[in-house]
Scaffold this active site. Structure first.
Site, short mmCIF file in Angstrom:
data_model
loop_
_atom_site.label_atom_id
_atom_site.label_comp_id
_atom_site.label_asym_id
_atom_site.label_seq_id
_atom_site.Cartn_x
_atom_site.Cartn_y
_atom_site.Cartn_z
N THR A 1 -0.17 1.02 6.69
CA THR A 1 0.03 -0.10 5.76
C THR A 1 0.24 -1.37 6.56
OG1 THR A 1 1.38 -1.04 4.00
CG2 THR A 1 2.51 0.41 5.56
N GLY A 2 -0.38 -2.43 6.11
CA GLY A 2 -0.23 -3.68 6.83
C GLY A 2 -1.44 -4.56 6.63
N THR B 1 0.83 -1.19 0.00
CA THR B 1 0.00 0.00 0.00
C THR B 1 0.87 1.25 0.00
OG1 THR B 1 -1.82 -1.08 1.10
CG2 THR B 1 -1.61 1.26 1.52
N ARG C 1 -13.66 -7.96 -0.90
CA ARG C 1 -13.00 -7.63 0.37
C ARG C 1 -12.54 -6.17 0.36
NH1 ARG C 1 -7.61 -5.65 1.82
NH2 ARG C 1 -7.14 -6.43 3.90
N GLY D 1 -4.74 -5.34 6.75
CA GLY D 1 -5.85 -4.41 6.90
C GLY D 1 -6.87 -4.82 7.95
N1 ASP Z 1 -3.54 -2.38 4.37
C1 ASP Z 1 -3.76 -2.88 3.05
C2 ASP Z 1 -5.00 -3.71 3.03
O1 ASP Z 1 -5.20 -4.48 3.94
C3 ASP Z 1 -2.66 -3.72 2.52
C4 ASP Z 1 -1.30 -3.11 2.57
O2 ASP Z 1 -1.03 -2.24 3.39
O3 ASP Z 1 -0.48 -3.52 1.73
O4 ASP Z 1 -5.73 -3.63 2.08
#
Ligand code: ASP
Length: 326
Positions: A244-245, A193, A221, A247
């Site tokens: 980011t992480g 992200t 989703r 989600g």
């Molecule tokens: N947070 C984002 C999600 O869960 C994914 C990511 O941060 O890469 O969609």
């Protein structure tokens, strides 16, 4: 005496685990080059007196247009080998916010999120309705194949071959023995992200986040990125935050708003609030990832509980800095 802090921009391009392959200096340099270019573009906006909202949108657009990151072109694939993109923006001065989820044809989802905010009627729009609003706003629409890259398709296939379930972008490549593109953070084990937060010369804060979500996610989703308070939040009284992480974890702890709430109700510093959210709240439920945050005094924090996070910071009048590892 003038206490106005210098305008500042911070960006992220996802958090994740380190790649096990040998990364050449050139490969690492490609990531730094993009981060630096994006930082300079956003810094120029702030230097010229532009708003924090303008700066974060310019920065996120730059990251969306780069196939190295999981947003816009280069977005990950769903389990059906399609792309569903999410994005959000928030203006700390007014608490105005806009977001889109599950869009498939908007070239720059961050601009669609901003168009939702500017339209003013709603905050979160999904699917075709969001795309219609983007079209009405004159934004560029593209064929869904515009977002696809060979590397992302290989990640999906690897994830599906291992029946891995949904995989974070920078983690997705860890599902493979060899990555299609060598990257400093494991392409199979990273969250790719992108996001930006900024403080402008007028003392206002803004945040923006954009993502393709998780590799092999179920169609339909929606992650934390477009959810105001989870993946994105900005309030001039406290901070601007982009996450980011994984989600689902960020949604469960309302991560971005929790940073601001800890500052507002508990009087915590930005540093203490961001550390608590990333290393206490998220870690307590097994959530991995990180966030970037800036407060009204120009303090910047970039914490993560993974091995690395693509990130950078640019203060007006200073040379931008980019980082990948701890
Ligand atoms: N947070 C984002 C999600 O869960 C994914 C990511 O941060 O890469 O969609």
């Amino acid at each position: 005496m003038n206490h106005t802090p210098a305008p500042v921009l911070a960006i992220h391009g996802g958090a994740g685990t380190l790649s096990r392959s040998n990364i050449s200096p050139e490969q690492e340099q490609a990531y730094h080059a993009t981060l630096q270019a994006v930082l300079r573009a956003g810094q120029a906006v702030l230097e010229q007196g532009g708003t924090a909202m303008e700066a974060v949108c310019v920065a996120v657009q730059g990251l969306e247009d780069c196939p190295l990151f999981n947003a816009g072109r280069g977005a990950v694939f769903t389990a059906d080998a399609t792309h569903e993109l999410d994005a959000a923006v928030m203006d700390g001065a007014t608490l105005a916010a806009g977001a889109v989820a599950g869009v498939t044809r908007v070239r720059n989802p961050v601009h669609a999120a901003r168009a939702v905010m500017q339209n003013g009627q709603h905050v979160l729009m999904v699917g075709e309705g969001a795309e219609q609003l983007a079209r009405d706003a004159g934004l560029a629409l593209v064929e869904p194949s515009y977002f696809s890259t060979e590397a992302r398709l290989a990640q999906l296939k690897a994830a599906q071959a291992r029946a891995a379930g949904a995989v974070l972008d920078h983690d997705g490549a860890a599902a493979m023995t060899r990555t299609p593109e060598s990257a400093p953070l494991h392409e199979g084990r990273k969250m790719g992200t992108v996001g930006a937060v900024a403080l402008d010369a007028h003392g206002h804060l803004a945040a923006a986040t954009s993502t393709g979500g998780l590799t092999n996610k179920r169609p339909g989703r929606v992650g934390d990125s477009p959810l105001i308070g989870s993946g994105t939040y900005a309030d001039d009284r406290t901070a601007a935050v982009s996450c980011t992480g994984h989600g689902e974890s960020f949604i469960r702890v309302a991560a971005a708003h929790d940073v601001c709430a800890r500052m507002a109700y508990g009087g915590l510093s930005l540093e203490a609030a961001t550390q608590a959210v990333v290393h206490d709240s998220l870690s307590a439920i097994g959530g991995s990832g990180g966030l970037i945050a800036v407060d009204r005094d120009g303090n910047v924090c970039l914490p993560f509980n993974t091995e690395g996070m693509y990130r950078g910071i640019a203060r007006v009048g200073q040379v931008p800095e980019s980082f990948i590892y701890r």
